[in-house]
Write a protein that holds these residues in place. Structure first.
Motif, short mmCIF file in Angstrom:
data_model
loop_
_atom_site.label_atom_id
_atom_site.label_comp_id
_atom_site.label_asym_id
_atom_site.label_seq_id
_atom_site.Cartn_x
_atom_site.Cartn_y
_atom_site.Cartn_z
N PRO B 85 84.83 96.85 29.43
CA PRO B 85 83.83 97.93 29.46
C PRO B 85 82.85 97.85 30.63
O PRO B 85 82.41 98.87 31.13
N THR B 136 86.81 95.08 21.78
CA THR B 136 86.90 96.46 21.33
C THR B 136 88.30 96.81 20.83
O THR B 136 88.46 97.48 19.81
N ALA B 165 82.96 87.11 18.10
CA ALA B 165 82.94 88.31 18.93
C ALA B 165 83.27 87.94 20.38
O ALA B 165 83.02 86.81 20.80
N ARG B 166 83.85 88.88 21.11
CA ARG B 166 84.18 88.58 22.51
C ARG B 166 82.98 88.93 23.39
O ARG B 166 82.72 90.11 23.68
N MET B 167 82.29 87.88 23.81
CA MET B 167 81.03 88.03 24.54
C MET B 167 81.10 89.00 25.71
O MET B 167 80.17 89.74 25.97
N GLN B 168 82.23 88.94 26.43
CA GLN B 168 82.33 89.72 27.67
C GLN B 168 82.28 91.22 27.42
O GLN B 168 82.07 91.99 28.35
N GLY B 170 80.21 92.53 25.21
CA GLY B 170 78.84 92.83 24.78
C GLY B 170 78.75 93.50 23.42
O GLY B 170 79.49 93.18 22.50
N ILE B 171 77.82 94.47 23.35
CA ILE B 171 77.57 95.15 22.08
C ILE B 171 78.81 95.87 21.56
O ILE B 171 79.01 96.02 20.36
N PHE B 172 79.68 96.30 22.48
CA PHE B 172 80.92 96.96 22.05
C PHE B 172 81.70 96.04 21.11
O PHE B 172 82.28 96.48 20.13
N SER B 173 81.73 94.75 21.43
CA SER B 173 82.47 93.83 20.57
C SER B 173 81.72 93.61 19.26
O SER B 173 82.33 93.56 18.20
N LEU B 174 80.40 93.53 19.34
CA LEU B 174 79.61 93.34 18.11
C LEU B 174 79.82 94.50 17.13
O LEU B 174 79.97 94.31 15.93
N MET B 175 79.88 95.71 17.69
CA MET B 175 80.03 96.91 16.86
C MET B 175 81.37 96.95 16.12
O MET B 175 81.53 97.70 15.17
N GLN B 176 82.33 96.16 16.58
CA GLN B 176 83.62 96.14 15.90
C GLN B 176 83.48 95.56 14.49
O GLN B 176 84.29 95.83 13.61
N MET B 177 82.46 94.74 14.29
CA MET B 177 82.20 94.23 12.95
C MET B 177 81.90 95.38 12.01
O MET B 177 82.47 95.49 10.93
#
Lengths: 321, 280
Positions: B85, B136, B165-168, B170-177
């Motif tokens: 992203p 994502t 979560a995949r740090m790289q 960012g928030i996009f990965s957090l939102m997958q939760m």
């Protein structure tokens, strides 16, 4: 506490205060000079705060003088009663909650709680919650649902606490339940990120209808320090990390990951907490007005859609192949 | 005379190195009991150490092979690759390397197939791909699998494994939760069954979202399961964690998993649970 980049502002403000005192004592009219300096101070603040780096925003978000959840609840609401405990294990002081009246409407308020000094922070575990904190939040949200009260959730945490007790009592399970519980709540839910929105611990209270961020708040998957330490084996590169992680309100709003940026008083919320609270109140009232107009079905449909779209097709400039 | 004082000349024999054809990885050392075993034999034992019962991590394909009835698996979204992203070049390189090393496009394989004749939707995470961190597209594939399972009214089984979560991303990965939890709550309200199988390691954003949202939660013996990783906890509390802390057995003891099931019994157990939930 004053950060280096804030120092010129503080020095100027001290000078103005000194002049005012001097003028008062000697009975000399210095209003013109004072006015000039105040104008200069405003310009200086504007100049400094219009070009804060992402890392400087992280520092502002973590400022110990920044108003915390209870400050906002008290400034925004009347008749607040705090409720304690998860009814299973205990009461987590890192998350507070209760009921109150917001602009005439009964609401449930919950939020992470940081302190303003070391003593308060130790008592609040620096806003890092244990499972009982998330379970208390969930309990209060479900109570809100029963009595058809909207939920206002305030987020200000470095993250969920990584300790032995937290693991023994099911930190992951508690967060998972809190996310799902908030997602399926049949009342409007507005989350406001006040300072630090750290990782899953923040997300647990950010699965509602709206995510708003204060102007200098940050929201990240991991702290910039941890990012730099894990990916570059060098925690001192946290400034670089903050720069590339896209964690500021402005960046996240540009990606449409949050629904609004709440402006802060010039110089940050910690410079004028009444004005900061007024601005937060305006934003909440605006979104709440819209949300209470939806039927429960419509509310849930929109909430699910909001999260559903944050997939790969949604990302700008990315081909899914 | 006095031969004994004479310096004996050491004699060396020159051994011509005979290059035998020993492919890499023919012998595997158990990380727990250090027993060295023949990899062919280990595979026959479903990659469980014959001596100490250590469960080696499985790739997604290996897991599917031992779980899904032969010839019944249909992969979903197999062509979906990761996204970058923020166009981070370091991350781009890492992704390319992970794809090359794992032979996968992303860290999860999803699809449908039979388990002892029961049709199921299945998702398997693969730790060889960036420790199966949730980006994502991992979130997207799991969300789609959940949605398809709901449309087809299939029970869902997710084999979780992840560093978080995949740090790289960012928030996009957090939102997958949140996204996966949202899909699951829809799925659940349709009265369908979700069995979550926690494998080594299940931590971070994955454990704090869909992995712990199962109607039934099973775990493999010895699997590391938790929110924070043990190193982070040790750094925070400045002491060593006791042996077995955050193991599958520890979680069962504390009430967070329904059963710890050894790998050789897992397929049978899943089949039994599926049978008990049969709607006809």
């Amino acid at each position: 506490m004053v950060y280096d980049f804030e120092r010129p502002i503080v020095e100027l403000e001290e000078k103005i205060a000194e002049l005012q005192r001097f003028a008062g004592e000697k009975g000399i009219d210095l209003s013109k000079e004072i006015e000039n300096l105040e104008k200069k101070s405003r310009e200086l603040k504007e100049a400094i705060f219009s070009q804060l780096s992402p890392w400087q925003k992280v520092l502002i978000a973590r400022h110990p003088g920044r108003p915390n959840t209870l400050d906002y609840i008290k400034l925004l609401c009347t008749d607040f009663i705090e409720f304690h405990g998860d009814r299973c294990f205990g009461d987590d002081p890192a998350i507070v909650g209760g009921i109150a009246r917001f602009r005439g409407r009964a609401v449930t308020v919950i939020g992470h709680m940081k302190g303003h000094d070391t003593k308060e922070n130790l008592a609040r575990n620096f806003g890092m919650a244990h499972p009982e904190g998330y379970r208390k939040a969930l309990r209060l949200m479900q109570q809100a649902e029963k009595f058809k009260r909207p939920v206002l959730a305030f987020i200000d945490t470095p993250g969920a606490y990584p300790g032995m007790g937290a693991e023994e009592r099911g930190q992951a399970h508690a967060i998972s339940c809190c996310i799902t519980g908030m997602l399926t709540l049949r009342v409007p839910v507005i989350s406001v990120i006040l300072g630090e929105g750290g990782s899953g611990g923040a997300l647990a209270l950010a699965s509602g209808d709206r995510i708003l961020m204060q102007e200098y708040a940050v929201f990240s998957v991991i702290s910039p320090e941890a990012y730099a330490s894990i990916l570059w084996k060098d925690a001192t590169r946290c400034q670089d990390a903050a720069g590339i992680m896209k964690i500021t309100a402005q960046e996240l709003y540009a990606y449409q990951l949050i629904d609004g940026i709440i402006p802060e008083p010039l110089g940050g919320a910690h410079r004028d907490k009444n004005e900061a609270a007024r601005l937060v109140g305006e934003a909440i009232a605006h979104h709440l007005e819209e949300l209470v107009g939806y039927s429960v079905e419509e509310l849930l449909r929109r909430r699910f859609e909001r999260f559903r779209r944050i997939g790969p097709e949604y990302l700008p400039g990315n081909d899914v192949t | 005379m006095l031969d004994i004082f004479k310096k004996q000349r050491q004699r060396y024999a020159t051994v011509n190195p005979v290059t035998r054809d020993i492919p890499d990885g023919l012998w595997v050392k158990c990380p727990r009991c250090h027993e060295i075993q023949y990899s062919g034999e280990l595979a026959k034992q479903l990659k469980v150490c014959a001596r100490c019962g250590y469960h080696f991590r499985l790739s997604a394909r290996e897991r599917l092979k031992i779980t899904i009835d032969e010839g019944t698996f249909i992969e979903w979204d197999g062509d979906m690759g990761p996204v970058n992203p923020f166009q981070n070049p370091e991350y781009g390189e890492k992704l390319a390397r992970a794809q090359q090393e794992s032979g996968l496009k992303e860290a999860v394989v999803t699809g449908e197939g039979d388990i002892a004749g029961h049709r199921v939707a299945v998702a398997v995470m693969d730790t060889r791909f960036m420790m199966a961190s949730m980006g994502t597209v991992v979130g997207e594939k799991i969300t789609r699998a959940i949605e398809r399972a709901r449309e087809k009214r299939l029970p869902l089984i997710i084999f979780s494994a992840s560093g978080g979560a995949r740090m790289q991303e960012g928030i996009f990965s957090l939102m997958q939760m949140t996204r996966t939890c949202a899909a699951l709550s829809f799925f659940s309200s349709a009265g369908l069954l979700y069995i979550s199988v926690l494998t080594d390691p299940t931590t971070g954003g994955v454990s704090a979202s869909f992995a712990f949202a199962g109607d039934i939660i099973l775990a493999e013996p010895g699997a590391l399961i938790g929110f924070a990783g043990p190193r982070v906890i040790e750094q925070t509390i400045r002491q060593k964690l006791p042996e077995g802390f955050q193991s599958a057995e520890f979680l069962r003891q504390h009430g967070f998993v329904d059963a710890v099931v050894p790998r050789p019994l897992l397929k049978k157990t899943l089949a039994q649970i599926l049978d008990l939930h049969r709607s006809d």
